[in-house]
Enzyme design. Sequence first.
Site, PDB file in Angstrom:
ATOM      1  N   ASP A   1       0.837  -1.193   0.000  1.00  0.00           N
ATOM      2  CA  ASP A   1       0.000   0.000   0.000  1.00  0.00           C
ATOM      3  C   ASP A   1       0.873   1.245   0.000  1.00  0.00           C
ATOM      4  OD1 ASP A   1      -2.165  -1.639   0.194  1.00  0.00           O
ATOM      5  OD2 ASP A   1      -2.437  -1.361   2.353  1.00  0.00           O
ATOM      6  N   LYS A   2       0.320   2.323  -0.527  1.00  0.00           N
ATOM      7  CA  LYS A   2       1.064   3.574  -0.575  1.00  0.00           C
ATOM      8  C   LYS A   2       1.580   3.981   0.810  1.00  0.00           C
ATOM      9  CE  LYS A   2       0.586   8.406  -1.976  1.00  0.00           C
ATOM     10  NZ  LYS A   2      -0.291   9.469  -2.466  1.00  0.00           N
TER      11      LYS A   2
END
Length: 434
Positions: free
Chosen positions: A236-237
Amino acid sequence: MPPPYALLFVLFLLTASTKAFVLPRLNHHRLPCRLHNDVVNLDELDPGLDEGFYIIKSFPADADFGFRRNKSFGDNVVFDNRARPELTTPTNVTLPVALMVLDPPTYPSLSAARKACRKGNVILIRTSQNNSTRIRGRAGDRVHPADTIHIQTRLSNSFYPSLTYAKPAFDLPVIYEDDEIAIVDKPAGIVTYSHRKGGHGRMTVRAALPYCLRPPRNSNGLRQILRRPSPVHRLDKATSGLMVIAKTKGAMIDLSKSFAERSVSKTYTAILNGLPDDDGMADDDGYTLINQPVVGKEAITKWKPLQYSKSLKANNNILTMVEFQPKTGRYHQLRDHSANALSCPIVGDTEHDGGTESALKFRENGMYLCSNKITLPHPTLVDLPSPPPDAPYSFHRSDDGRILLSAALPSIPEKFNKLMSREQQRAEKYSSPS
Ligand SMILES: *[C@@H]1O[C@H](CO)[C@@H](O)[C@H](O)[C@H]1NC(C)=O
Ligand SMILES: *[C@@H]1O[C@H](CO)[C@@H](O)[C@H](O)[C@H]1NC(C)=O
Ligand SMILES: *[C@@H]1O[C@H](CO)[C@@H](O)[C@H](O)[C@H]1NC(C)=O
Ligand SMILES: *[C@@H]1O[C@H](CO)[C@@H](O)[C@H](O)[C@H]1NC(C)=O
């Protein structure tokens, strides 16, 4: 087998094997992503007409170039064509001729100069007309006194050839690298891949990889080299930490299979808002199993608490640093299990923290989730390598004879320990009896 024994077993394997060790090549562990060509600093060059192109030469067409006043032409500035009368006239200097005069080593002949113009890398600025607009110079363009000629070239400091974009402006430390695979440390806030611009959006791990990793040497037989190194999985970012990268098609297939078959083990560290309860179910090593579906699919996570900190802002006035070992790989699995199975969302998880008063107070420093250890079957190694003693990775042989590569971040991100100690200090300061 408890972890200390596992470690001893690895050490035993590393030291007891008498095989000739093959060192994985091209390791530059712990080095931040470095520019390949130290001579050219792209930030100091003017960009050219096309993306990835930079101005490397600049010529004003002035007196040095051969423009002089000539009485035979009413005292006008004309070109002194005596040197090459066969090519030009005093009032008609074409761009290829100008290039030959300005830079004879690069343009030794008219055909070489014309070719450069056809490639589109000669830029003409009509300074003579007080016009600073840059136009792409054509072989038929005429050069006038005071015009400016720029030469642009494609420059990139990438290890991989012909990239059309500059190095993304973030560091991507390489933890491990050989000809087949690499493991990098993704910073929080950077996406793995972007679908914009055909995946070459600038601030992505994928875009940074060709600047950080070396192409495999062409000695891999049938294992076809990927045109660009490619992440095998996503983070995930907001999550930071270890990402596995494939450099060959064979490695991509093998690693994808390993992930799908769950033969890759990953360890994460997170800070949870609150005091998670193990319901007395922890095993001898302190691990508890969560088996609770995430978006309708089976999802299993092993977890154990590592450290507690008092906190005035946290639920139960406690922050808990935990270790996670996801056994399945569902979307947002650890974030979901923290919030829903443990009722203690990961600090800074804006999507799962419920937006409570406490959660909002912890949102300013991003999410506290980091992938800090990974163990995977190496796709090609047959002999057990012996890495340098301070390397952030190690090898051991699995029961079925495969070579397992384990990589670990030298330390968890600084912000984790900072948050724990800051919250503890504040809590002690304000809750101490006065
Ligand atoms: C001026 O131009 C004429 C005609 O091209 C040429 O013969 C002469 O040498 C030039 N004079 C100078 C000083 O360049
Ligand atoms: C300038 O020279 C080129 C050949 O080099 C010729 O094709 C062109 O017609 C000339 N232009 C003028 C205005 O004399
Ligand atoms: C360009 O500007 C200068 C100074 O402002 C002026 O003297 C000259 O006539 C101008 N040239 C053209 C071609 O407009
Ligand atoms: C400058 O040159 C550009 C390109 O040839 C042209 O489009 C523009 O109109 C020119 N501007 C002026 C002020 O002459």
